[in-house]
Write an enzyme that holds these catalytic residues in place. Structure first.
Site, mmCIF file in Angstrom:
data_model
loop_
_atom_site.group_PDB
_atom_site.id
_atom_site.type_symbol
_atom_site.label_atom_id
_atom_site.label_comp_id
_atom_site.label_asym_id
_atom_site.label_seq_id
_atom_site.Cartn_x
_atom_site.Cartn_y
_atom_site.Cartn_z
ATOM 1 N N LYS A 86 -31.398 87.017 -10.725
ATOM 2 C CA LYS A 86 -30.369 86.772 -9.904
ATOM 3 C C LYS A 86 -29.956 88.050 -9.191
ATOM 4 O O LYS A 86 -29.871 89.103 -10.060
ATOM 5 C CB LYS A 86 -29.313 85.926 -10.332
ATOM 6 C CG LYS A 86 -28.357 85.187 -9.176
ATOM 7 C CD LYS A 86 -29.191 83.794 -9.101
ATOM 8 C CE LYS A 86 -28.536 83.214 -7.721
ATOM 9 N NZ LYS A 86 -28.970 81.958 -7.389
ATOM 10 N N ASP A 88 -28.926 82.649 -1.419
ATOM 11 C CA ASP A 88 -27.888 81.938 -2.283
ATOM 12 C C ASP A 88 -27.021 82.111 -1.386
ATOM 13 O O ASP A 88 -27.084 82.105 -0.158
ATOM 14 C CB ASP A 88 -27.724 82.475 -3.540
ATOM 15 C CG ASP A 88 -26.895 81.557 -4.761
ATOM 16 O OD1 ASP A 88 -27.396 80.892 -4.991
ATOM 17 O OD2 ASP A 88 -25.731 81.756 -4.626
HETATM 18 P P1 NDP Z 1 -24.099 78.737 1.845
HETATM 19 O O1 NDP Z 1 -23.658 80.132 1.996
HETATM 20 O O2 NDP Z 1 -25.279 78.259 2.849
HETATM 21 O O3 NDP Z 1 -22.903 77.834 1.966
HETATM 22 C C1 NDP Z 1 -21.992 77.794 0.834
HETATM 23 C C2 NDP Z 1 -20.876 76.706 1.250
HETATM 24 O O4 NDP Z 1 -19.822 76.724 0.092
HETATM 25 C C3 NDP Z 1 -19.963 77.021 2.343
HETATM 26 O O5 NDP Z 1 -19.650 75.971 2.899
HETATM 27 C C4 NDP Z 1 -18.853 78.002 2.039
HETATM 28 O O6 NDP Z 1 -17.825 77.821 2.549
HETATM 29 C C5 NDP Z 1 -18.584 77.324 0.575
HETATM 30 N N1 NDP Z 1 -18.185 77.997 -0.437
HETATM 31 C C6 NDP Z 1 -18.669 79.124 -0.883
HETATM 32 N N2 NDP Z 1 -17.888 79.947 -1.617
HETATM 33 C C7 NDP Z 1 -16.669 79.033 -1.688
HETATM 34 C C8 NDP Z 1 -15.612 79.082 -2.687
HETATM 35 N N3 NDP Z 1 -15.363 80.422 -3.315
HETATM 36 N N4 NDP Z 1 -14.688 78.286 -2.537
HETATM 37 C C9 NDP Z 1 -15.035 77.094 -1.517
HETATM 38 N N5 NDP Z 1 -16.135 77.148 -0.872
HETATM 39 C C10 NDP Z 1 -17.192 77.957 -1.005
HETATM 40 O O7 NDP Z 1 -24.626 78.658 0.295
HETATM 41 P P2 NDP Z 1 -25.684 77.734 -0.508
HETATM 42 O O8 NDP Z 1 -25.498 76.294 0.274
HETATM 43 O O9 NDP Z 1 -27.098 78.212 -0.395
HETATM 44 O O10 NDP Z 1 -25.314 77.714 -1.830
HETATM 45 C C11 NDP Z 1 -24.311 76.729 -2.225
HETATM 46 C C12 NDP Z 1 -24.404 76.481 -3.625
HETATM 47 O O11 NDP Z 1 -25.827 76.114 -4.212
HETATM 48 C C13 NDP Z 1 -24.074 77.786 -4.531
HETATM 49 O O12 NDP Z 1 -23.487 77.266 -5.709
HETATM 50 C C14 NDP Z 1 -25.670 78.094 -4.886
HETATM 51 O O13 NDP Z 1 -25.647 79.011 -5.765
HETATM 52 C C15 NDP Z 1 -26.300 77.049 -5.067
HETATM 53 N N6 NDP Z 1 -27.706 76.781 -4.759
HETATM 54 C C16 NDP Z 1 -28.214 77.434 -3.770
HETATM 55 C C17 NDP Z 1 -29.734 77.143 -3.489
HETATM 56 C C18 NDP Z 1 -30.301 77.666 -2.456
HETATM 57 O O14 NDP Z 1 -31.750 77.478 -2.496
HETATM 58 N N7 NDP Z 1 -29.601 78.281 -1.268
HETATM 59 C C19 NDP Z 1 -30.734 76.710 -4.652
HETATM 60 C C20 NDP Z 1 -29.861 76.313 -5.675
HETATM 61 C C21 NDP Z 1 -28.397 76.295 -5.831
HETATM 62 P P3 NDP Z 1 -17.326 79.209 3.616
HETATM 63 O O15 NDP Z 1 -18.752 78.933 4.630
HETATM 64 O O16 NDP Z 1 -16.080 78.826 4.116
HETATM 65 O O17 NDP Z 1 -17.480 80.449 2.908
HETATM 66 O O1 2IT Z 2 -29.609 79.017 -7.445
HETATM 67 C C1 2IT Z 2 -30.991 78.999 -7.087
HETATM 68 O O2 2IT Z 2 -32.117 78.419 -7.692
HETATM 69 C C2 2IT Z 2 -31.284 79.481 -5.729
HETATM 70 N N1 2IT Z 2 -30.354 80.209 -5.146
HETATM 71 C C3 2IT Z 2 -32.649 79.587 -5.028
HETATM 72 C C4 2IT Z 2 -33.530 80.722 -5.998
HETATM 73 C C5 2IT Z 2 -34.850 80.806 -5.372
HETATM 74 O O3 2IT Z 2 -35.529 81.741 -5.919
HETATM 75 O O4 2IT Z 2 -35.355 80.131 -4.358
#
Ligand code: NDP
Ligand code: 2IT
Length: 447
Positions: free
Chosen positions: A128, A168
């Site tokens: 990561k 992420d």
């Molecule tokens: P994005 O940046 O696309 O979206 C994040 C969302 O969460 C936004 O709505 C953001 O609001 C909100 N957010 C972020 N930080 C905070 C905080 N500290 N408090 C409250 N709200 C918050 O990220 P992702 O959708 O990609 O990721 C979301 C979660 O999913 C994370 O935990 C990530 O690790 C996990 N994840 C992502 C994967 C991926 O493929 N993208 C895969 C597996 C897990 P705002 O816009 O206001 O900051």
């Molecule tokens: O938390 C996760 O699994 C991710 N942000 C996706 C990682 C990836 O390599 O697609």
């Protein structure tokens, strides 16, 4: 406290050696708790020092990221890449750009990634990375210059068979594009060194949708096993980013009504069901705030503060924003509101106290490293397509994703049962994820 003196001692050493990193301690403690019955059956893991090696990243890279903002000022951020474990494949895992990023956050995410990637059944190790850079409010030029500077250091440590970053929080298609362009410019290599790429330069169809869709495929399998389904269910989804948006899309397609979503400022409730096209326009196109939803949806409501979303009564909650967003009080609010299933889209969104509330109330609970593995699994499918120099159709990728998520569910459920903890998917996922990595480490000797 663990029953085993060995685990108590190991945990104490993890805390002492990684002082000031509570998220990392939390992630390690949860896995070690699940492993207690495994170690009783398999003393060889203890004898080979597998656990001591598992809790120590193979390598941590930490670097300066200097860039020039639109006012001509030099700004210095910090960059990280934690290459946690490569026993079963090249390091694989996302990059997070968020002001809260420090070493402990990247270590917790990298640690989780090791087990998650193992659960996918695909040959990917865990890593990561990220930065304390905040993309919010930055111009296109600033984001591009930051990404170029970040990659100018990171490129030394990554490669298609070595370490393959992805997105992420704060890193989506736009950032991956700038990072890829700079990698190619420096190395001269056109290779699958990043996933989540655009479709015109090696990206996979369905990668953008994969984490949210995969979360719903996993949840669907869990619900069906309990004689329930998404059909007619009332759902809330925290966050409104990549994971949340596509979880909303798939849950709706499966017959649910998503009534609330949030961002870090607050949450919206729309009793008619969230208008996803409008939300995508606000979040994906305009990069706006969720409160703007009210302009064209006067019957919806907006409430300041992101934690309040968990007080909205629902059948199913899909926390998809960030770590520790559901504390004990929020978990109790969900249970009071009638929630019978919680499936984690974000990484570690529930505190240990919250998970305990769900367990006591008999809530079906899908832990992140199992239920959100669809993103990284599809990243691995993107790597395969890049190696083949072919691209598969959306349906082909989506079908494989669904199969992988159902497989993870059945594997976690069966493993929990095997160890006498039927229905405990936290234990099942941790144990199943661990066994493959541990066996690979044993086979490869002390490295
Ligand atoms: P994005 O940046 O696309 O979206 C994040 C969302 O969460 C936004 O709505 C953001 O609001 C909100 N957010 C972020 N930080 C905070 C905080 N500290 N408090 C409250 N709200 C918050 O990220 P992702 O959708 O990609 O990721 C979301 C979660 O999913 C994370 O935990 C990530 O690790 C996990 N994840 C992502 C994967 C991926 O493929 N993208 C895969 C597996 C897990 P705002 O816009 O206001 O900051
Ligand atoms: O938390 C996760 O699994 C991710 N942000 C996706 C990682 C990836 O390599 O697609």
């Amino acid at each position: 406290m663990f029953q085993s003196a060995y685990l108590n001692d190991l945990m104490a050493r993890v805390v002492a050696r990684n002082a000031g990193e509570p998220e990392f301690h939390q992630a390690v403690r949860e896995v070690l708790e699940s492993l207690e019955p495994v170690l009783a059956r398999h003393p060889e893991y203890v004898e080979s020092g597998v656990l001591e090696r598992l809790v120590e990243p193979e390598r941590i890279i930490k670097f300066r990221v200097p860039w020039v903002n639109d006012e001509g000022r030099v700004v210095v951020n910090r960059g990280f890449r934690v290459q946690f474990n490569s026993a079963i494949g090249p390091y694989k895992g996302g990059l997070r750009f968020h002001p809260s990023v420090y070493e402990g956050i990247i270590k917790f995410l990298g640690f989780e990634q090791v087990f998650k990637n193992s659960l996918t059944g695909l040959p990917i190790g865990g890593g990561k990375g990220g930065s304390d850079f905040d993309p919010k409010g930055k111009s296109e030029g600033e984001v591009m210059r930051f990404c170029q500077s970040f990659m100018t250091e990171l490129y030394k440590y990554i490669g298609k068979d070595e370490d393959v970053p992805a997105g992420d929080i704060g890193v989506g298609g736009r950032e991956i594009g700038y990072l890829y362009g700079q990698y190619k410019r420096i190395t001269g290599l056109y290779e699958g060194v990043l996933t989540g790429k655009g479709l015109t330069y090696g990206g996979s169809l369905a990668r953008k949708e994969a984490t949210g869709y995969g979360l719903c495929y996993f949840t669907d399998a869990m619900l069906r096993d309990a004689g329930k389904s998404f059909a007619g269910a009332r759902v809330i989804i925290s966050g409104s980013g990549n994971v949340a948006i596509y979880a909303c899309e798939k849950a709706t397609e499966l017959g649910a009504m998503v009534v609330a979503m949030s961002d870090s400022n607050g949450y919206i409730v729309d009793e008619d069901g969230i208008d996803l096209a409008a939300l995508k326009e606000i979040k994906e196109v305009r990069r706006g705030r969720i409160r703007e939803y009210l302009k064209d949806h006067p019957k919806a409501t907006y409430t300041e503060g992101c934690r309040g979303i968990f007080t909205v009564p629902c059948d199913i909650a899909l926390p998809s924003a960030t770590q520790n967003e559901i504390d004990e009080a929020s978990a109790e609010a969900l249970v009071r509101g009638g929630t019978y299933a919680v499936a984690e889209g974000a990484n570690m969104p529930s505190t240990p106290e919250a998970i305990e509330v769900f367990r006591r109330a008999g809530v079906l609970f899908a832990p992140a490293k199992a239920s959100n593995a669809g993103g990284v699994a599809t990243s691995a499918l993107e790597m395969t397509q890049n190696s083949e120099r072919l691209s598969w159709t959306f349906d082909e990728v989506d079908r494989k994703l669904k199969g992988i998520m159902e497989n993870i569910y059945h594997n976690a459920a069966a493993t929990a049962k095997e160890y006498g903890m039927e229905g405990n998917l936290v234990a099942g996922a941790n144990i199943a994820g661990f066994l493959k990595v541990a066996d690979a480490m044993m086979a490869q000797g002390v490295v």
